[in-house]
Design an enzyme around this catalytic site. Structure first.
Site, mmCIF file in Angstrom:
data_model
loop_
_atom_site.group_PDB
_atom_site.id
_atom_site.type_symbol
_atom_site.label_atom_id
_atom_site.label_comp_id
_atom_site.label_asym_id
_atom_site.label_seq_id
_atom_site.Cartn_x
_atom_site.Cartn_y
_atom_site.Cartn_z
ATOM 1 N N LYS A 108 0.861 -1.184 0.000
ATOM 2 C CA LYS A 108 0.000 0.000 0.000
ATOM 3 C C LYS A 108 0.890 1.223 0.000
ATOM 4 C CE LYS A 108 -4.537 0.496 0.196
ATOM 5 N NZ LYS A 108 -5.530 -0.471 -0.323
ATOM 6 N N GLY A 220 -24.645 2.555 1.740
ATOM 7 C CA GLY A 220 -23.792 3.127 0.695
ATOM 8 C C GLY A 220 -24.445 2.966 -0.661
HETATM 9 P P1 NAD Z 1 -17.786 5.359 -3.206
HETATM 10 O O1 NAD Z 1 -17.055 6.578 -2.791
HETATM 11 O O2 NAD Z 1 -18.076 5.128 -4.643
HETATM 12 O O3 NAD Z 1 -19.181 5.277 -2.414
HETATM 13 C C1 NAD Z 1 -19.298 5.459 -1.049
HETATM 14 C C2 NAD Z 1 -20.802 5.534 -0.727
HETATM 15 O O4 NAD Z 1 -20.959 5.555 0.682
HETATM 16 C C3 NAD Z 1 -21.482 6.772 -1.268
HETATM 17 O O5 NAD Z 1 -22.760 6.429 -1.760
HETATM 18 C C4 NAD Z 1 -21.627 7.661 -0.034
HETATM 19 O O6 NAD Z 1 -22.728 8.552 -0.125
HETATM 20 C C5 NAD Z 1 -21.868 6.604 1.011
HETATM 21 N N1 NAD Z 1 -21.625 7.053 2.370
HETATM 22 C C6 NAD Z 1 -20.632 7.850 2.848
HETATM 23 N N2 NAD Z 1 -20.800 8.052 4.157
HETATM 24 C C7 NAD Z 1 -21.915 7.374 4.521
HETATM 25 C C8 NAD Z 1 -22.610 7.186 5.756
HETATM 26 N N3 NAD Z 1 -22.178 7.739 6.879
HETATM 27 N N4 NAD Z 1 -23.718 6.423 5.748
HETATM 28 C C9 NAD Z 1 -24.164 5.858 4.617
HETATM 29 N N5 NAD Z 1 -23.551 6.001 3.421
HETATM 30 C C10 NAD Z 1 -22.435 6.738 3.383
HETATM 31 O O7 NAD Z 1 -16.942 4.139 -2.573
HETATM 32 P P2 NAD Z 1 -16.853 2.615 -3.055
HETATM 33 O O8 NAD Z 1 -15.767 2.501 -4.069
HETATM 34 O O9 NAD Z 1 -18.203 2.083 -3.349
HETATM 35 O O10 NAD Z 1 -16.275 1.937 -1.727
HETATM 36 C C11 NAD Z 1 -17.105 1.630 -0.612
HETATM 37 C C12 NAD Z 1 -16.319 0.809 0.399
HETATM 38 O O11 NAD Z 1 -15.823 -0.377 -0.221
HETATM 39 C C13 NAD Z 1 -15.059 1.482 0.990
HETATM 40 O O12 NAD Z 1 -14.917 1.010 2.317
HETATM 41 C C14 NAD Z 1 -13.936 0.943 0.135
HETATM 42 O O13 NAD Z 1 -12.692 0.979 0.827
HETATM 43 C C15 NAD Z 1 -14.409 -0.483 -0.072
HETATM 44 N N6 NAD Z 1 -13.821 -1.152 -1.241
HETATM 45 C C16 NAD Z 1 -14.004 -0.659 -2.497
HETATM 46 C C17 NAD Z 1 -13.448 -1.328 -3.574
HETATM 47 C C18 NAD Z 1 -13.667 -0.837 -4.977
HETATM 48 O O14 NAD Z 1 -13.200 -1.514 -5.902
HETATM 49 N N7 NAD Z 1 -14.361 0.256 -5.202
HETATM 50 C C19 NAD Z 1 -12.722 -2.508 -3.371
HETATM 51 C C20 NAD Z 1 -12.562 -3.003 -2.078
HETATM 52 C C21 NAD Z 1 -13.123 -2.321 -1.016
#
Ligand code: NAD
Length: 429
Positions: A108, A220
């Site tokens: 990382k 989310g």
């Molecule tokens: P994103 O930024 O696209 O979406 C995040 C979502 O969470 C948004 O809809 C936002 O409005 C919502 N959110 C923020 N604060 C909130 C709260 N307090 N209550 C409810 N909703 C809330 O992010 P993403 O890429 O979908 O990632 C989401 C999670 O998955 C993160 O923890 C990320 O580390 C993890 N993750 C993502 C990936 C990937 O490929 N995108 C891979 C592994 C893990």
């Protein structure tokens, strides 16, 4: 996961490791090797700002373990970045790559900066500067970065271009998350959400439940949630609510439609950070409930796909009696205290580093395609992703059943023992 004063994510990663090391009865040398990163690079990145001044940024790359293959993991740009956050995330990447059995280790990186306050040209110089500091220590066969918090495909292309200029050769497998057409893989956008649902589909099979007899609540509405909802609905499942952050009021809301949410309709009313517009949702007939309400819905499946620490001692007791499965899309959504409650409640858990491993698995596919300079169709990518996720799920649930382990522990036992074995095979311990 953000470090703040009371919580050190690296200490948490080490505690998790210690408890699995005890279960596996690992010897002291293996513990010493896996408890801490193999290598860390801490460096200054001097950047010429647009106004002609120089600014020095602090950057990191942590290579936790590369016994199973080159390190893999994102680069984060964040004003509150700490080396302990990067260490923890690098450690978790080792376990994540191992549980889905891809031949990669964990890494990382990060830079302490707020990209909102940097022009595009300044961001480009920062990306190129980051690569100049670690050019000798990264590469397609050494350590392969990817986008993460506040970095994207454009940042990755600048970094790739800089390494290729330094080395004087094309190295498209050096970095993943590149735009499609510039070495990126089809299917990457869908990979994490779809990957989660491949494991969920297998869990439902195991519990003898048909997807179209189930309902789900999702926290989310971002990249992971949207594609998870799409595929789950295609399997026949019904999502009755989603929650998201509402920027104008600086709080989260849950949006509920008991006959099932309409994905396309909601995607039409989100801001650029994937927050749903509260007023437009109301006009479309959604009930607007408090942010935490998603967790107390009478559903079969919970999918936290927003943030870390979102299921905690304050709300875990609100989980409805009907809930049978929790599939963790976010990284670290459940605190260790809340986790104990899930165990007592016998909720079938698909732990984060298994459920959301579709993203890194597809990044591995991107690297493979780049290295052979031949690109697969989207169906091929998703077919291979399904195979990887399904077999990782089956291996984990079989072990959990045989050894009567909680699913999170079973996934850890598999991934830590594979890495420990690779270290032994190489004569490192
Ligand atoms: P994103 O930024 O696209 O979406 C995040 C979502 O969470 C948004 O809809 C936002 O409005 C919502 N959110 C923020 N604060 C909130 C709260 N307090 N209550 C409810 N909703 C809330 O992010 P993403 O890429 O979908 O990632 C989401 C999670 O998955 C993160 O923890 C990320 O580390 C993890 N993750 C993502 C990936 C990937 O490929 N995108 C891979 C592994 C893990």
């Amino acid at each position: 996961m953000m470090a703040h004063s009371a919580f050190n994510p690296f200490e948490m990663a080490q505690r998790q490791f210690d408890s699995i090391a005890d279960k596996l009865d690992l010897d002291q040398a293996t513990r010493d090797l896996l408890r801490n990163p193999m290598r860390e690079y801490h460096f200054n990145i001097p950047v010429r700002m647009d106004d002609g001044s120089m600014k020095v940024f602090r950057g990191f790359r942590v290579q936790h373990n590369d016994a199973r293959g080159p390190c893999k993991g994102g680069i984060r740009f964040h004003p509150q970045e700490t080396v302990d956050t990067v260490r923890a995330l690098a450690t978790w990447m080792t376990w994540k790559c191992s549980v889905v059995d891809i031949p990669l280790g964990g890494g990382k990186g990060g830079v302490i900066c707020d990209p909102h306050n940097l022009s595009l040209r300044e961001q480009e110089r920062l990306c190129r500067g980051w690569v100049r500091q670690v050019a000798k220590n990264v590469g397609p066969l050494t350590d392969v970065p990817a986008p993460d918090v506040m970095t994207n495909g454009q940042h990755m292309l600048w970094m790739l271009d800089e390494l290729e200029a330094i080395r004087g050769e094309k190295l498209p497998g050096f970095i993943t998350g590149k735009p499609v057409g510039m070495g990126g893989s089809l299917g990457r956008t869908e990979a994490t959400g779809y990957g989660l649902v491949y494991t969920l589909r297998e869990a439902l099979k195991e519990l003898n439940v048909r997807p179209h007899d189930t309902t789900a609540a999702v926290q989310g509405f971002g990249n992971v949630a949207q594609y998870a909802i799409e595929l789950y609905q295609q399997l026949g499942g019904k999502v009755i609510c989603v929650s998201s952050w509402y920027q104008p009021e600086q709080c989260a809301y849950t949006f509920r439609k008991k006959d099932g949410i309409n994905l396309k309709e909601l995607m039409g009313i989100i801001d650029r950070y994937n927050g749903i517009d509260k007023n437009k949702a109301k006009e479309l007939g959604y009930e607007v409930l408090p942010g935490d309400a998603w967790i107390e819905q009478e559903v079969d499946i919970l999918i936290p796909a927003a943030l870390d620490n979102s299921i905690n001692t304050d709300n875990v007791s609100k989980i409805n009696k009907k809930v049978r499965i929790m599939a963790e899309g976010a990284n670290g959504p459940t605190t260790p205290e809340a986790d104990k409650v899930l165990v007592e409640r016998k909720i079938f858990l698909i732990p984060d580093f298994l459920a959301n491993a579709g993203g890194v698995t597809c990044s591995y596919f991107e690297q493979v395609q780049c290295n052979m300079n031949y690109f697969w169709t989207k169906d091929e990518v998703l077919g291979k992703l399904d195979q990887k996720m399904t077999s990782a799920f089956i291996a984990t649930s079989e072990l959990a059943r045989k050894q009567k382990l909680y699913m999170r522990d079973a996934a850890y036992v598999i991934s830590v023992s594979r890495v420990a074995q690779a270290c032994r095979d190489r004569g490192w311990v």
